[in-house]
Scaffold this active site. Structure first.
Site, short mmCIF file in Angstrom:
data_model
loop_
_atom_site.label_atom_id
_atom_site.label_comp_id
_atom_site.label_asym_id
_atom_site.label_seq_id
_atom_site.Cartn_x
_atom_site.Cartn_y
_atom_site.Cartn_z
N GLU A 95 -2.81 7.69 -4.66
CA GLU A 95 -3.07 6.72 -6.37
C GLU A 95 -4.88 6.95 -6.24
OE1 GLU A 95 -1.91 2.92 -4.86
OE2 GLU A 95 -3.88 2.21 -5.15
N HIS A 100 -0.79 -0.21 -9.38
CA HIS A 100 -1.68 -1.52 -9.26
C HIS A 100 -2.36 -2.67 -9.69
CE1 HIS A 100 -3.37 -1.94 -4.86
NE2 HIS A 100 -3.39 -2.86 -5.24
N ASP A 129 4.17 -0.52 -6.94
CA ASP A 129 3.25 -0.21 -7.85
C ASP A 129 1.81 0.44 -6.90
OD1 ASP A 129 1.62 -2.52 -10.11
OD2 ASP A 129 0.66 -3.48 -7.72
N ARG A 156 0.60 -0.80 0.02
CA ARG A 156 0.32 -0.38 -0.13
C ARG A 156 0.48 1.25 0.81
NH1 ARG A 156 -3.47 -2.70 -1.51
NH2 ARG A 156 -5.41 -3.42 -0.91
P1 NAI Z 1 -1.17 -11.93 5.01
O1 NAI Z 1 -2.53 -11.06 5.74
O2 NAI Z 1 -1.11 -12.98 4.37
O3 NAI Z 1 0.02 -11.30 5.07
C1 NAI Z 1 0.60 -9.89 6.22
C2 NAI Z 1 1.48 -10.48 6.83
O4 NAI Z 1 1.99 -9.49 7.20
C3 NAI Z 1 1.16 -11.04 8.55
O5 NAI Z 1 2.27 -12.06 8.38
C4 NAI Z 1 0.75 -9.99 9.39
O6 NAI Z 1 1.20 -10.82 10.18
C5 NAI Z 1 2.29 -8.86 8.89
N1 NAI Z 1 1.67 -7.82 9.31
C6 NAI Z 1 1.22 -7.15 9.67
N2 NAI Z 1 1.24 -5.70 10.48
C7 NAI Z 1 2.64 -5.83 9.99
C8 NAI Z 1 3.33 -4.89 10.69
N3 NAI Z 1 2.87 -3.29 11.20
N4 NAI Z 1 4.38 -4.73 10.74
C9 NAI Z 1 5.44 -5.96 9.32
N5 NAI Z 1 3.90 -7.27 9.16
C10 NAI Z 1 2.79 -6.80 9.58
O7 NAI Z 1 -1.40 -11.10 3.46
P2 NAI Z 1 -0.65 -11.11 2.02
O8 NAI Z 1 -2.15 -11.24 1.41
O9 NAI Z 1 0.28 -10.93 2.02
O10 NAI Z 1 -1.01 -9.33 1.35
C11 NAI Z 1 -0.63 -8.36 2.04
C12 NAI Z 1 -0.15 -7.33 1.72
O11 NAI Z 1 -0.58 -7.08 -0.03
C13 NAI Z 1 -2.58 -6.45 1.90
O12 NAI Z 1 -2.39 -6.06 2.71
C14 NAI Z 1 -2.59 -6.20 1.18
O13 NAI Z 1 -2.60 -3.94 1.32
C15 NAI Z 1 -1.22 -5.79 -0.20
N6 NAI Z 1 -1.57 -6.41 -1.53
C16 NAI Z 1 -1.16 -6.15 -2.63
C17 NAI Z 1 -1.95 -6.02 -4.14
C18 NAI Z 1 -1.21 -5.38 -5.25
O14 NAI Z 1 -2.24 -5.31 -6.60
N7 NAI Z 1 -0.55 -4.48 -5.49
C19 NAI Z 1 -2.61 -7.33 -3.99
C20 NAI Z 1 -2.77 -7.57 -2.99
C21 NAI Z 1 -2.46 -8.06 -1.46
#
Ligand code: NAI
Length: 344
Positions: A259, A291, A254, A230
């Site tokens: 945005e 994105h 990305d 993000r």
């Molecule tokens: P997920 O929930 O599987 O993993 C997120 C990880 O971050 C978890 O292990 C959590 O413990 C950790 N976390 C939470 N707060 C944190 C912090 N302050 N510092 C460090 N680690 C922290 O989520 P996933 O599926 O891996 O997605 C991650 C992010 O990717 C989403 O939140 C979303 O913002 C972004 N995303 C972007 C996309 C794109 O098209 N550019 C598409 C899908 C997701």
């Protein structure tokens, strides 16, 4: 028939949802984003299907509640655009927690390779029959240290790819776990030791602008920053300063904090008002995609499938809503949800 209003619809959304339709959900597609000015369109619908840049502020949520909308169905994983506190006990919120972590992880690697091997420069040169390779010297990823912030589904998929390239993988996660081949360290250590830093954590209240003047100052000279998570995780002005001072070697973005009024639309005929973005885009070592890390056939099909299952499950009155989120979910003990029951 459940009546759903989809906002910020793009042709690829319509195509993927039409493919998996026929599940008692009648979708009306709106091109416009959901925000205080457009919320009126949701009147008469049971649910809204929304994406990353739709605005689910308290004002919008209160209106949806007044119109009798019962469910906010996010067709994405992140939910930082939803005021989940305002939605609590009014409207349930469901999301698509995982549709293809590999899609995002592969895009992060695609941007990294493009950047460090100067593919974006070479592509433009050879199209003009300029076959010079001067100025295109890159570096090997093999043996470099990559620091991953957020070792969830996408972080793990990215780690696997990096390990395949023979890189050393270190990581910081708020809730560290055991991941083969990955060393967990503090966030400061990860930022200090990494040649490449890739952000894969959600944007929350406590990590807004986690990459700023101060943290960038402690990073290795020439560090490559990848952000597919993000935009709000990075202070864009400080990123620009880091690039100008050459502390940052390259940025692969990305996402961008501002945005929402730009991405997903053709703005080529407009004068870009965002000077920081314009300056970033003028840099030879900045690559920006709008994105699109999620944008694969596999991911779109999974998004449509899970979104419709979430909607069906809710309106069928199922007691368990596995993909529901609320502001209490992080502290599992306080939330009734976590796969057991509805959050409220
Ligand atoms: P997920 O929930 O599987 O993993 C997120 C990880 O971050 C978890 O292990 C959590 O413990 C950790 N976390 C939470 N707060 C944190 C912090 N302050 N510092 C460090 N680690 C922290 O989520 P996933 O599926 O891996 O997605 C991650 C992010 O990717 C989403 O939140 C979303 O913002 C972004 N995303 C972007 C996309 C794109 O098209 N550019 C598409 C899908 C997701």
């Amino acid at each position: 028939m459940i009546k759903a209003a989809m906002f910020d619809t793009k042709p690829y959304d319509r195509e993927s949802f039409e493919k998996v339709k026929g599940r008692d959900v009648d979708i009306t597609y709106f091109d416009t984003k959901l925000d205080p000015k457009t919320v009126e369109l949701a009147r008469g619908f049971d649910t809204v299907i929304v994406f990353v840049n739709d605005e689910l502020s308290k004002e919008v949520i209160d209106k949806l509640n007044e119109y009798g909308v019962k469910l906010i169905a996010l067709r994405c994983a992140g939910f930082n655009n939803v005021d989940v506190r305002a939605a609590y006990k009014k409207i349930h919120v469901v999301r698509v927690p995982a549709y293809s972590p590999e899609a995002v992880a592969e895009h992060a690697m695609a941007m990294l390779l493009t950047s460090v091997r100067r593919i974006h420069k070479a592509y433009n040169r050879t199209r003009e029959f300029n076959f010079s390779i001067n100025g295109l010297v890159g570096f090997n990823l093999h043996d470099k240290t990559v620091g991953i912030v957020g070792m969830g589904k996408i972080g793990k998929a990215f780690a696997k790819i990096c390990l395949g390239f023979g890189m050393h993988v270190i990581a910081y996660d708020k809730y560290p776990s055991e991941v083969p081949g990955v060393e967990f360290l503090s966030q400061d250590e990860v930022l200090r030791q990494s040649d490449i830093v890739s952000l894969h954590c959600p944007l929350t209240e406590d990590n807004h602008h986690m990459l700023n003047k101060d943290s960038i100052g402690h990073m290795k000279k020439g560090v490559v920053i990848i952000n597919t998570s993000r935009g709000g995780l990075i202070d864009a002005e400080d990123l620009l300063e880091g690039i100008k001072s050459r502390r940052i070697g390259a940025a692969c973005l990305d996402v961008y904090e501002e945005e929402s009024d730009l991405f997903f639309d053709d703005r080529s005929g407009h004068i870009l008002q965002d000077d920081i973005l314009a300056r970033l885009l003028s840099m030879p070592n900045v690559i920006l995609t709008s994105h699109q890390a999620f944008l694969t056939r596999e991911a779109l099909e999974a998004i449509a499938d899970t979104t419709l299952s979430n909607i069906q499950g809710f309106f069928a009155g199922e007691d368990v809503l596995p993909n529901e989120v609320c502001y209490k979910c992080e502290k599992v003990a306080e939330c009734k949800g976590a796969g057991r029951k509805k959050c409220f």
